[in-house]
Design a protein around this motif. Sequence first.
Motif, PDB file in Angstrom:
ATOM      1  N   ARG A 194      -0.839   0.956   7.220  1.00 45.35           N
ATOM      2  CA  ARG A 194      -1.553   0.315   6.114  1.00 45.35           C
ATOM      3  C   ARG A 194      -0.745  -0.812   5.481  1.00 45.35           C
ATOM      4  O   ARG A 194      -1.257  -1.562   4.666  1.00 45.35           O
ATOM      5  CB  ARG A 194      -1.916   1.354   5.055  1.00 45.35           C
ATOM      6  N   THR A 245       2.091   5.034   1.337  1.00 51.80           N
ATOM      7  CA  THR A 245       2.084   5.895   2.511  1.00 51.80           C
ATOM      8  C   THR A 245       1.922   7.328   2.002  1.00 51.80           C
ATOM      9  O   THR A 245       1.904   7.561   0.787  1.00 51.80           O
ATOM     10  CB  THR A 245       3.405   5.752   3.304  1.00 51.80           C
ATOM     11  N   SER A 275       0.857  -1.176   0.000  1.00 53.98           N
ATOM     12  CA  SER A 275       0.000   0.000   0.000  1.00 53.98           C
ATOM     13  C   SER A 275       0.901   1.236   0.000  1.00 53.98           C
ATOM     14  O   SER A 275       2.069   1.152   0.361  1.00 53.98           O
ATOM     15  CB  SER A 275      -0.886  -0.011   1.254  1.00 53.98           C
ATOM     16  N   GLY A 299       1.179   6.625   7.441  1.00 57.72           N
ATOM     17  CA  GLY A 299       0.440   5.584   6.752  1.00 57.72           C
ATOM     18  C   GLY A 299       1.113   4.230   6.790  1.00 57.72           C
ATOM     19  O   GLY A 299       0.668   3.298   6.106  1.00 57.72           O
TER      20      GLY A 299
END
Length: 154
Positions: free
Chosen positions: A122, A98, A96, A119
């Motif tokens: 995630r 950031t 994913s 992030g």
Amino acid sequence: MFEPIRQGDIPGVQTRHRCLLSVGPLEAWDWLTVAGRLEAWLARRATCEPGVGGSLVLERERESGEVVVETGVIRAWEPGSLLTLDFRCDDPAWESTTRLELTLSTTEEGSELMLFHEGFQRLRISACLTLWESYRRHWPLALARLAQAIRDSS
């Protein structure tokens, strides 16, 4: 080497750094967005396609000697003020993106750069803390190289 967690850091989630620069925000902006200048402090190869929807691609070498490619899709582009990217490393653990946000503001001596990278939560749980820690250590070193590169260019 032990490095204490600073205010603004949330392990596995976000890290925050600031750097004072001896140039104004518009000149500092070039150091964040022009390939040749990025290559002076952040990456051995860099490309930047400016504007919202554009991209940033960095090829750099980690302390271990491993070469990594980092990419960002530009979400905010306000020259001299704000650069926000959906950021990731070309690594299977980065499933994913950031968010990397660079904010410039004017100071008496030139400008201040605030870097906010968040992030990491995630990412896969088995990788988020390791990756967060590596960037928590990477960014202060990179920002010190930026400040030095700017001083050397004067």
